[in-house]
Design an enzyme around this catalytic site. Structure first.
Site, PDB file in Angstrom:
ATOM      1  N   ASP A  38       0.879  -1.157   0.000  1.00 32.72           N
ATOM      2  CA  ASP A  38       0.000   0.000   0.000  1.00 32.72           C
ATOM      3  C   ASP A  38       0.928   1.220   0.000  1.00 32.72           C
ATOM      4  O   ASP A  38       2.121   1.098   0.300  1.00 32.72           O
ATOM      5  CB  ASP A  38      -0.891  -0.027   1.247  1.00 32.72           C
ATOM      6  CG  ASP A  38      -1.821   1.159   1.296  1.00 32.72           C
ATOM      7  OD1 ASP A  38      -2.446   1.471   0.260  1.00 32.72           O
ATOM      8  OD2 ASP A  38      -1.919   1.790   2.364  1.00 32.72           O
ATOM      9  N   ASP A  82       0.063   5.116   1.068  1.00 30.16           N
ATOM     10  CA  ASP A  82      -0.050   6.055   2.187  1.00 30.16           C
ATOM     11  C   ASP A  82      -0.036   5.306   3.521  1.00 30.16           C
ATOM     12  O   ASP A  82      -0.844   4.421   3.756  1.00 30.16           O
ATOM     13  CB  ASP A  82      -1.327   6.878   2.058  1.00 30.16           C
ATOM     14  CG  ASP A  82      -1.371   7.688   0.758  1.00 30.16           C
ATOM     15  OD1 ASP A  82      -0.310   7.909   0.166  1.00 30.16           O
ATOM     16  OD2 ASP A  82      -2.475   8.095   0.365  1.00 30.16           O
TER      17      ASP A  82
END
Length: 187
Positions: free
Chosen positions: A8, A10
């Site tokens: 992922d 952020d």
């Protein structure tokens, strides 16, 4: 077949200020370029899979996302750590931008981005790894058939109990250090 580590963005790669869509709001977390380079040195492809509902909400555009991604990749390339693939989902079922308002197959926890990368890179998902900072990242990986699951970041207390099968680390750098020291193994 190739093996990969999926990430992922952020909260794993950069500070999560909420809807990071501009260069001014992008800041790598400590040790990330070095951690990515170490993973690549182990023979893994690095694949970014990121929900970007800020696009659907009208907070930034796909062009803004592309500009930020180009910047990020350039910074990582200087350390031989750039991502081999970048996949993003601009959709949201309640989007402000009508073009992105839908129930898609790519928004995590659905596995669409991972499965798309699997086809494009001939990936062996059985030997691939997911690193996320939310339970939805781990659920997407499980939905794609991955079993090597790593949860990092600020949401360990809230999301860790939701995905007890995931190994938890404070950040990406800590996970990679443990991997290099043999404290975690993926044979």
């Amino acid at each position: 077949m190739n093996k990969a580590v999926f990430f992922d963005r952020d909260g794993v790669i950069n500070r999560d200020y909420g809807y990071v869509g501009s260069l001014e709001r992008f800041e790598f977390l400590p040790g990330v370029p070095e951690a990515l380079a170490a993973i690549k040195a182990k023979g893994y492809l690095t694949i970014l899979v990121t929900n970007q509902s800020g696009i659907a909400r009208g907070l930034y555009t796909t062009d803004d996302f592309d500009t930020l991604t180009e910047f990020m990749q350039g910074q990582l390339q200087a350390k031989q750590a750039q991502f081999d693939g970048v996949y993003f989902c601009p959709h949201h079922p309640e989007a402000n931008v009508a073009a992105f308002r839908c129930e898609c197959a790519c928004r995590k926890p659905k596995p669409g981005m991972i499965l798309w990368a699997q086809k494009e890179f001939s990936l062996d998902l059985e030997h691939s790894i997911m690193v996320g900072d939310h339970a939805s990242d781990i659920e997407a990986a499980k939905n794609a058939g991955l079993t090597k699951l790593i949860l990092v970041g600020e949401h360990l207390e809230s999301d860790g109990p939701l995905v007890p099968e995931a190994k938890c680390y404070p950040d990406l750098q800590s996970f990679v250090q443990a991997w290099q020291e043999g404290a975690v193994s993926f044979n």
